[in-house]
Design an enzyme around this catalytic site. Structure first.
Site, PDB file in Angstrom:
ATOM      1  CG  HIS A  86     -17.095  38.364   1.859  1.00  0.00           C
ATOM      2  ND1 HIS A  86     -16.575  37.863   3.031  1.00  0.00           N
ATOM      3  CD2 HIS A  86     -16.372  39.481   1.596  1.00  0.00           C
ATOM      4  CE1 HIS A  86     -15.596  38.646   3.456  1.00  0.00           C
ATOM      5  NE2 HIS A  86     -15.451  39.624   2.595  1.00  0.00           N
TER       6      HIS A  86
ATOM      7  CB  CYS B   7     -12.277  44.659   4.058  1.00  0.00           C
ATOM      8  SG  CYS B   7     -14.028  44.319   3.854  1.00  0.00           S
TER       9      CYS B   7
END
Length: 652
Positions: free
Chosen positions: A67, A173
């Site tokens: 991503h 994250c």
């Protein structure tokens, strides 16, 4: 909303025979660009690879969820590919490095919470073995999307043989999408299997989700910080046992983490919320912690440079419009023209702001390493590097240590504060003394001695050597002297070596011995060249070699360079000193030698654009400057391109 609402059939590719991770990411980025999801496939690809460099994006069952989060993403979306054969170069949590289905998530920098949750639900859906099996056998793209839409929200985990125990979890994250939610899911499942209730707070891209209540925290046996970013609100867990780990660890063995939490915690979160603060950065290698500290310090320092440059630029430009080129002269402080007074003080104001550049850098470098205990010692170390002590101690001849001193002092402040914070243990009634008195007091004392006996003498000695070197060669040939002055001017961009060269060069010009042509070109060529490099990289080597933050910094450096403010390029020197300093010096030498050889002369200390009309033989001056700038720009691009291709640096 359903998952199909953030993708489309043209973004789902079935049974492709792609054979490498690079081929897959390139193809999916191209498809997202073709469908108008991203405005620049190069920038988005750069963001994806930067994320890949942080940790594995391959998971169980041969699934990978790369991503990228970038301003080039117009709307949240994902593209997917099912491969005919697994690729064997995609790092996974299990170490098998075998991936056969890839979902590439495109995430904007700013987006509504609903779409981000939808992308997060995709990550959770791919943890279900039945869902993955159905996706592998879906005969058409329509059936593939239908299976994704049929995914039910994760049901509450059933507690088996309820032990009555509970733990709380914080996950986060860097992108705040996949790992944040998958780590929480893994810990909740593992806890349920052990009869332990797990309450998870996700600190993701859309903010804090499922915030923990005071009752949940109070009744818990402890807290797991599974976080790449520093967890928010750590003081809530004062008195609780904790373990600190990366966000990827729960995906490898969540059950083991729970056992470790219950029986071998890392420590206790102390009442101050500071001294035993769990810091995932400690899990990084020594070099990685320092690199992260430098990057953090640079990001906080840049606004200081921008603000200072803006004030100086407004003051000097406004004064030049009124025909004044030396607005910093003290006589304008009491000038009858109030506008010139304002311009004078605006220029001084900008110079004052610039003095705090190193303090901010060193403070946040130390903060990144040691958290809040390092902040004050780092700030004080940066003040030493900027020479504030010489001003306050009435030592006008003192030589500040500049950016190299800020690097050393910020590093020492952070490492020492972190060490003391973790190894000093006090009675619970005395805990408040540690973060408020003992750690900062001892660290600041150590910073004083380190600066007094090492940093100031070493860099003062270096500066004295350069001064004497210039004086010893002051009667040598014009080109030799030009090389010396230009090299030292470009060496540290406003630092002590630069200032030393400037003081002597101005003195030589005042005595009409040697003009300032080499000096003024040495000031402007490096920042303009580095700024230009961040603009032209993708046109020269067909890819970005500077990350998004560096491109913003480069634009600032480019603008400030025309205002004769070299400090805009200092962030590049701090991050890659050997590369940047070498190229700066060579480019400045080339430019000054060309200008001088062609007959350009500048006797006035006016390197900014408004001083150009005072240059004798301006075309020669501009020819030299342009050549030097282009050398710096292209050299930076090609060197960084080579280092990226060889894996010696990454875009993160």
């Amino acid at each position: 909303m359903q998952l199909s609402s953030v993708t489309k059939e043209s973004l789902i590719l079935l049974d492709k025979n792609w054979q490498t991770r690079g081929e897959i990411i390139t193809a999916l980025c191209q498809r997202l660009f073709d469908e108008g999801v991203v405005s620049s496939k190069e920038d988005f690809s750069e963001a994806v690879w930067a994320r890949e460099a942080l940790s594995e994006t391959g998971f169980e069952q041969g699934i990978a969820i790369p991503h990228g989060k970038s301003s080039t993403v117009k709307r949240p979306a994902f593209a997917a590919v099912r491969l005919t054969q697994p690729v064997d170069d995609w790092p996974t949590m299990e170490g098998e490095d075998s991936v056969s289905m890839v979902f590439l998530l495109a995430v904007p920098n700013d987006d509504d919470e609903g779409h981000l949750r939808l992308l997060s639900s995709l990550s959770l859906a791919l943890m279900d073995e039945q869902n993955v099996a159905a996706l592998r056998t879906a005969p058409t793209v329509s059936a593939f999307l239908a299976q994704l839409d049929a995914t039910e929200p994760t049901a509450e985990k059933k507690i088996v043989n309820d032990s009555g125990k509970s733990i709380v979890v914080i996950t986060s994250c860097s992108a705040g999408i996949a790992h944040t939610y998958m780590a929480a899911e893994a810990l909740e499942k593992a806890g349920a299997a052990k009869g332990i209730r797990v309450y998870s707070e996700k600190q993701g891209a859309s903010g804090t989700e499922d915030p923990l209540t005071a009752e949940q925290i109070e009744q818990s046996q402890g807290v797991i910080f599974a976080a790449t970013l520093p967890p928010k609100g750590r003081e809530r867990f004062a008195g609780k046992p904790f373990i600190s780990t990366s966000v990827s660890e729960p995906l490898k063995d969540a059950a083991a983490l729970i056992e470790r939490m219950l029986h071998q915690p890392d420590g206790i979160v102390e009442r101050s919320g500071e001294s035993a603060s769990p810091s995932p950065q400690r899990a990084l290698s020594f070099g990685a912690r320092l690199y992260q500290g430098v990057s953090s310090g640079i990001s906080y320092m840049i606004p200081v440079i921008v603000a200072a440059g803006l004030m100086i630029g407004i003051g000097q430009l406004s004064a030049s419009i009124m025909g004044v080129t030396a607005i910093g002269d003290t006589r304008y402080a009491t000038d009858a023209n109030s506008l010139l007074q304002i311009c004078h003080y605006l220029t001084l104001y900008g110079s004052m702001i610039m003095k705090f550049m190193y303090s901010v850098f060193a403070a946040y470098m130390a903060y990144s390493i040691a958290d809040r205990p390092g902040l004050v010692p780092g700030f004080i170390g940066g003040a030493f590097a900027g020479g504030l002590h010489f001003t306050l101690w009435a030592q006008p001849g003192g030589i500040p240590s500049g950016f190299l001193g800020a690097l050393l002092l910020g590093m020492v402040a952070g490492l020492l504060a972190d060490f003391l914070n973790r190894h000093i243990h006090l009675h619970k009634h005395l805990q408040a003394m540690k973060p408020m008195l003992i750690v900062p007091g001892l660290t600041v004392l150590a910073i004083f001695f380190f600066n007094f006996y090492f940093v100031d003498p070493v860099f003062g000695g270096i500066n004295h050597f350069f001064q004497q070197f210039i004086l010893d060669h002051g009667r040598s040939s014009a080109l030799t002297l030009a090389v010396i002055i230009t090299s030292l001017t470009a060496f540290d961009l406003g630092g002590p070596v630069n200032k030393s060269a400037g003081a002597i060069a101005i003195g030589l010009a005042a005595d009409h011995i040697f003009p300032l042509t080499a000096r003024v070109l040495g000031i402007v060529i490096p920042p303009i060249g580095i700024g230009l490099a961040t603009v032209i990289d993708r046109f020269v080597v067909r890819q970005r070699v500077f990350d998004e933050n560096q491109r913003v910094t480069g634009t600032t450096s480019l603008i400030l360079g025309f205002l004769a403010i070299g400090e805009g390029a200092i962030p590049f020197m701090l991050k890659n000193p050997v590369i940047t300093i070498s190229i700066n010096i060579l480019g400045a030498i080339i430019g000054s030698l060309i200008a001088i050889s062609m007959g350009s002369v500048q006797w006035f200390p006016l390197p900014a654009i408004w001083g150009w009309p005072l240059v004798q033989n301006l075309p020669a001056y501009l020819a030299g400057m342009t050549t030097g700038v282009l050398f710096v720009a292209f050299a930076n691009v090609f060197v960084r391109f080579y280092l990226l291709r060889s894996g010696r640096i990454t875009l993160n």
